[in-house]
Design a protein around this motif. Structure first.
Motif, PDB file in Angstrom:
ATOM      1  N   TRP A  13      38.383  38.744  41.178  1.00 26.88           N
ATOM      2  CA  TRP A  13      37.080  38.066  41.216  1.00 26.88           C
ATOM      3  C   TRP A  13      36.416  38.102  39.855  1.00 26.88           C
ATOM      4  CZ3 TRP A  13      32.437  39.540  44.915  1.00 26.88           C
ATOM      5  CH2 TRP A  13      31.617  38.408  45.096  1.00 26.88           C
ATOM      6  N   ASN A  14      36.007  36.927  39.403  1.00 22.39           N
ATOM      7  CA  ASN A  14      35.105  36.791  38.263  1.00 22.39           C
ATOM      8  C   ASN A  14      33.688  36.808  38.830  1.00 22.39           C
ATOM      9  OD1 ASN A  14      33.345  35.824  36.278  1.00 22.39           O
ATOM     10  ND2 ASN A  14      34.859  34.460  35.382  1.00 22.39           N
ATOM     11  N   ILE A  15      33.022  37.945  38.717  1.00 23.20           N
ATOM     12  CA  ILE A  15      31.644  38.067  39.186  1.00 23.20           C
ATOM     13  C   ILE A  15      30.733  37.654  38.036  1.00 23.20           C
ATOM     14  CG2 ILE A  15      29.874  39.633  40.066  1.00 23.20           C
ATOM     15  CD1 ILE A  15      32.052  41.278  41.347  1.00 23.20           C
ATOM     16  N   GLU A  16      30.118  36.523  38.165  1.00 18.94           N
ATOM     17  CA  GLU A  16      29.344  35.914  37.087  1.00 18.94           C
ATOM     18  C   GLU A  16      28.394  36.916  36.440  1.00 18.94           C
ATOM     19  OE1 GLU A  16      26.558  31.941  36.411  1.00 18.94           O
ATOM     20  OE2 GLU A  16      26.876  32.749  38.416  1.00 18.94           O
ATOM     21  N   HIS A  17      28.596  37.125  35.125  1.00 27.49           N
ATOM     22  CA  HIS A  17      27.738  38.027  34.348  1.00 27.49           C
ATOM     23  C   HIS A  17      27.676  39.418  34.983  1.00 27.49           C
ATOM     24  CE1 HIS A  17      25.225  38.143  30.844  1.00 27.49           C
ATOM     25  NE2 HIS A  17      24.228  38.704  31.491  1.00 27.49           N
ATOM     26  N   ASN A  18      28.742  39.796  35.677  1.00 27.54           N
ATOM     27  CA  ASN A  18      28.840  41.092  36.372  1.00 27.54           C
ATOM     28  C   ASN A  18      27.740  41.285  37.408  1.00 27.54           C
ATOM     29  OD1 ASN A  18      30.289  43.459  36.828  1.00 27.54           O
ATOM     30  ND2 ASN A  18      29.020  44.654  35.426  1.00 27.54           N
ATOM     31  N   ASP A 242      27.902  19.182  36.355  1.00 29.61           N
ATOM     32  CA  ASP A 242      28.077  18.350  35.156  1.00 29.61           C
ATOM     33  C   ASP A 242      29.466  18.490  34.552  1.00 29.61           C
ATOM     34  OD1 ASP A 242      27.541  20.988  34.462  1.00 29.61           O
ATOM     35  OD2 ASP A 242      26.659  20.445  32.526  1.00 29.61           O
ATOM     36  N   GLN A 243      30.346  19.312  35.164  1.00 28.88           N
ATOM     37  CA  GLN A 243      31.687  19.517  34.643  1.00 28.88           C
ATOM     38  C   GLN A 243      32.751  18.985  35.598  1.00 28.88           C
ATOM     39  OE1 GLN A 243      31.814  23.749  33.832  1.00 28.88           O
ATOM     40  NE2 GLN A 243      30.722  23.512  31.898  1.00 28.88           N
ATOM     41  N   GLY A 244      32.332  18.099  36.492  1.00 29.36           N
ATOM     42  CA  GLY A 244      33.251  17.551  37.468  1.00 29.36           C
ATOM     43  C   GLY A 244      33.350  18.442  38.691  1.00 29.36           C
ATOM     44  N   PRO A 245      34.156  18.044  39.671  1.00 32.14           N
ATOM     45  CA  PRO A 245      34.282  18.839  40.898  1.00 32.14           C
ATOM     46  C   PRO A 245      34.951  20.178  40.635  1.00 32.14           C
ATOM     47  CG  PRO A 245      35.921  17.089  40.858  1.00 32.14           C
ATOM     48  CD  PRO A 245      35.005  16.830  39.698  1.00 32.14           C
ATOM     49  N   ALA A 246      34.684  21.155  41.504  1.00 32.36           N
ATOM     50  CA  ALA A 246      35.283  22.484  41.368  1.00 32.36           C
ATOM     51  C   ALA A 246      36.808  22.391  41.364  1.00 32.36           C
ATOM     52  CB  ALA A 246      34.798  23.386  42.505  1.00 32.36           C
ATOM     53  N   GLN A 247      37.445  23.305  40.632  1.00 37.30           N
ATOM     54  CA  GLN A 247      38.890  23.291  40.442  1.00 37.30           C
ATOM     55  C   GLN A 247      39.485  24.668  40.751  1.00 37.30           C
ATOM     56  OE1 GLN A 247      40.756  20.526  39.378  1.00 37.30           O
ATOM     57  NE2 GLN A 247      38.880  19.332  39.598  1.00 37.30           N
ATOM     58  N   ARG A 248      40.798  24.731  40.896  1.00 33.56           N
ATOM     59  CA  ARG A 248      41.478  25.997  41.182  1.00 33.56           C
ATOM     60  C   ARG A 248      41.878  26.659  39.854  1.00 33.56           C
ATOM     61  NH1 ARG A 248      46.468  28.308  42.895  1.00 33.56           N
ATOM     62  NH2 ARG A 248      47.664  26.442  42.351  1.00 33.56           N
ATOM     63  N   ILE A 249      40.861  27.170  39.148  1.00 34.26           N
ATOM     64  CA  ILE A 249      41.119  27.781  37.837  1.00 34.26           C
ATOM     65  C   ILE A 249      41.341  29.288  37.936  1.00 34.26           C
ATOM     66  CG2 ILE A 249      39.783  25.981  36.680  1.00 34.26           C
ATOM     67  CD1 ILE A 249      37.638  28.140  36.135  1.00 34.26           C
ATOM     68  N   ASP A 250      40.966  29.911  39.047  1.00 38.24           N
ATOM     69  CA  ASP A 250      41.212  31.344  39.251  1.00 38.24           C
ATOM     70  C   ASP A 250      42.495  31.480  40.059  1.00 38.24           C
ATOM     71  OD1 ASP A 250      38.407  32.659  38.439  1.00 38.24           O
ATOM     72  OD2 ASP A 250      38.046  30.787  39.534  1.00 38.24           O
ATOM     73  N   ARG A 251      43.422  32.297  39.553  1.00 39.93           N
ATOM     74  CA  ARG A 251      44.712  32.378  40.226  1.00 39.93           C
ATOM     75  C   ARG A 251      45.269  33.800  40.155  1.00 39.93           C
ATOM     76  NH1 ARG A 251      44.751  27.450  37.427  1.00 39.93           N
ATOM     77  NH2 ARG A 251      46.040  28.169  35.691  1.00 39.93           N
ATOM     78  N   MET A 252      46.191  34.083  41.060  1.00 43.05           N
ATOM     79  CA  MET A 252      46.938  35.337  41.051  1.00 43.05           C
ATOM     80  C   MET A 252      48.415  34.997  40.920  1.00 43.05           C
ATOM     81  SD  MET A 252      45.986  38.461  43.643  1.00 43.05           S
ATOM     82  CE  MET A 252      44.453  37.969  44.400  1.00 43.05           C
ATOM     83  N   PHE A 265      47.245  34.644  51.632  1.00 44.15           N
ATOM     84  CA  PHE A 265      46.448  34.456  50.422  1.00 44.15           C
ATOM     85  C   PHE A 265      45.312  33.499  50.735  1.00 44.15           C
ATOM     86  CE2 PHE A 265      45.141  32.402  46.551  1.00 44.15           C
ATOM     87  CZ  PHE A 265      45.148  33.416  45.610  1.00 44.15           C
ATOM     88  N   GLU A 266      44.122  33.809  50.237  1.00 45.83           N
ATOM     89  CA  GLU A 266      42.990  32.907  50.459  1.00 45.83           C
ATOM     90  C   GLU A 266      41.998  32.967  49.305  1.00 45.83           C
ATOM     91  OE1 GLU A 266      40.254  34.022  53.624  1.00 45.83           O
ATOM     92  OE2 GLU A 266      41.024  36.073  53.577  1.00 45.83           O
ATOM     93  N   ALA A 267      41.325  31.851  49.102  1.00 48.70           N
ATOM     94  CA  ALA A 267      40.175  31.795  48.205  1.00 48.70           C
ATOM     95  C   ALA A 267      38.934  31.842  49.090  1.00 48.70           C
ATOM     96  CB  ALA A 267      40.205  30.517  47.384  1.00 48.70           C
ATOM     97  N   VAL A 268      38.177  32.916  48.965  1.00 49.30           N
ATOM     98  CA  VAL A 268      37.018  33.139  49.828  1.00 49.30           C
ATOM     99  C   VAL A 268      35.791  32.472  49.199  1.00 49.30           C
ATOM    100  CG1 VAL A 268      35.561  34.862  50.943  1.00 49.30           C
ATOM    101  CG2 VAL A 268      38.013  35.321  50.597  1.00 49.30           C
ATOM    102  N   VAL A 269      35.277  31.464  49.879  1.00 51.28           N
ATOM    103  CA  VAL A 269      34.090  30.750  49.411  1.00 51.28           C
ATOM    104  C   VAL A 269      33.078  30.748  50.551  1.00 51.28           C
ATOM    105  CG1 VAL A 269      33.167  28.622  48.436  1.00 51.28           C
ATOM    106  CG2 VAL A 269      35.536  29.283  47.955  1.00 51.28           C
ATOM    107  N   LEU A 282      39.343  35.810  45.316  1.00 47.50           N
ATOM    108  CA  LEU A 282      40.728  35.656  45.754  1.00 47.50           C
ATOM    109  C   LEU A 282      41.189  36.938  46.448  1.00 47.50           C
ATOM    110  CD1 LEU A 282      42.375  34.020  42.598  1.00 47.50           C
ATOM    111  CD2 LEU A 282      41.116  32.916  44.473  1.00 47.50           C
ATOM    112  N   VAL A 283      41.871  36.782  47.587  1.00 50.11           N
ATOM    113  CA  VAL A 283      42.381  37.939  48.326  1.00 50.11           C
ATOM    114  C   VAL A 283      43.821  37.672  48.751  1.00 50.11           C
ATOM    115  CG1 VAL A 283      42.102  39.458  50.322  1.00 50.11           C
ATOM    116  CG2 VAL A 283      40.073  38.520  49.175  1.00 50.11           C
ATOM    117  N   ALA A 284      44.723  38.556  48.340  1.00 53.54           N
ATOM    118  CA  ALA A 284      46.133  38.485  48.742  1.00 53.54           C
ATOM    119  C   ALA A 284      46.468  39.705  49.581  1.00 53.54           C
ATOM    120  CB  ALA A 284      47.042  38.425  47.518  1.00 53.54           C
ATOM    121  N   ARG A 285      47.296  39.489  50.599  1.00 56.15           N
ATOM    122  CA  ARG A 285      47.724  40.590  51.469  1.00 56.15           C
ATOM    123  C   ARG A 285      49.248  40.652  51.454  1.00 56.15           C
ATOM    124  NH1 ARG A 285      43.248  41.922  54.899  1.00 56.15           N
ATOM    125  NH2 ARG A 285      41.550  40.404  54.655  1.00 56.15           N
TER     126      ARG A 285
END
Length: 299
Positions: A13-18, A242-252, A265-269, A282-285
């Motif tokens: 997880w990228n936690i924005e600005h911690n 302003d940067q277009g639609p969300a993308q799958r830039i975070d990966r494992m 595996f899931e992307a939790v939103v 992101l959570v992988a089991r």
């Protein structure tokens, strides 16, 4: 069905600005820790540990203590990114053999080397946050990550790639239409030239999981082979428009030898995740028994 006791849970997880809140915004650190605690991760790959080195690394240890994990973090250097990465591990499952920071021009890669207790083969863990402004440097960072798998090593890592998956036709989300993206700086940061035309930067993923397949993209594998809904969901940005639609830039990613152990595996939103960060969790089991067999070679 694998029970909680039989599985290895891995989060990234990228936690924005911690979670600290930008420009006087609301502090979400405790909520972020509560969200992570619900998943009870045994391994956590973190990006944007902003300020976690202050006051004797107080924020770093607060998060690790809340989750019952041991933390490792790369430290920022003068003139470079102030958003370091880290890895946290469950001491009831893992022994630590070594910890390396791969020093790169913008941000280090945090790389502890561990062993599952009772297993002789080492497992290389890593967290990385590829450069947000330079496609060439992202290529270098991706190539550096490939050394984790050198000499037959097993590896597992989580990244904010700041770039896109390369198997475009198999993704759930279309790549940005750059004619429709308002942010001109973002266009310069996220596109590369190929055959005289500018397009989305997919080179890091090509290096990591293309070609002969040094690594396997867990989201792609879960979505296309295991047919799991949500595995290919977009991860960022959950807030900006302003940067277009969300993308799958975070990966494992993991080395191919570990793939048979992946169960889910899931992307939790969720609303809470979106309140804390502009990135999905992101959570992988993994099946722990299968993983133990893989990390216990018979020859």
């Amino acid at each position: 069905m694998t029970t909680h006791e039989e599985e290895l849970r891995v989060a990234s997880w990228n936690i924005e600005h911690n979670g600290r809140g930008r420009d006087g915004g609301e502090d979400h650190r405790h909520l972020a820790h509560d969200i992570l605690a619900e998943f009870r991760p045994h391994v956590l790959f973190r990006q944007e540990l902003t300020g976690a080195w202050d006051n004797g690394k107080r924020d770093l240890y607060a998060e690790a203590n809340r989750l019952g994990l041991i933390p490792f973090m790369s430290l920022p250097k003068e003139g470079r990114s102030r958003n370091p990465v880290g890895v946290m591990i469950d001491p009831s499952l893992f022994l630590t053999d070594a910890h390396f920071d791969h020093d790169l021009p913008w941000k280090a890669i945090c790389n502890p080397q561990v062993r599952l207790k009772g297993c002789p083969k080492q497992l290389c863990l890593a967290s990385a946050h590829l450069c947000h402004f330079d496609p060439s440097l992202r290529e270098t960072e991706a190539r550096r990550l490939t050394v984790l798998a050198d000499s037959g090593r097993s590896a597992l890592f989580g990244i904010d790639a700041n770039s896109y998956p390369h198997r475009i036709g198999e993704e759930a989300v279309s790549l940005p239409d750059w004619q429709q993206v308002a942010d001109r700086v973002h266009y310069e940061h996220r596109t590369v030239e190929r055959n005289g035309q500018r397009g989305s930067d997919t080179r890091p993923d090509e290096i990591l999981s293309g070609g002969k397949g040094v690594f396997v993209d867990l989201g792609h594998y879960a979505g296309t082979v295991l047919k799991q809904p949500g595995a290919l969901a977009a991860t960022a940005s959950l807030k900006r428009t302003d940067q277009g639609p969300a993308q799958r830039i975070d990966r494992m990613y993991c080395t191919p030898d570990l793939v048979p152990a992946l169960r889910h595996f899931e992307a939790v939103v969720t609303d809470e995740v979106g309140e804390v960060s502009d990135h999905a969790l992101l959570v992988a089991r993994f099946d722990l028994a299968v993983l133990r067999r893989i990390l216990t070679p018979t020859h």
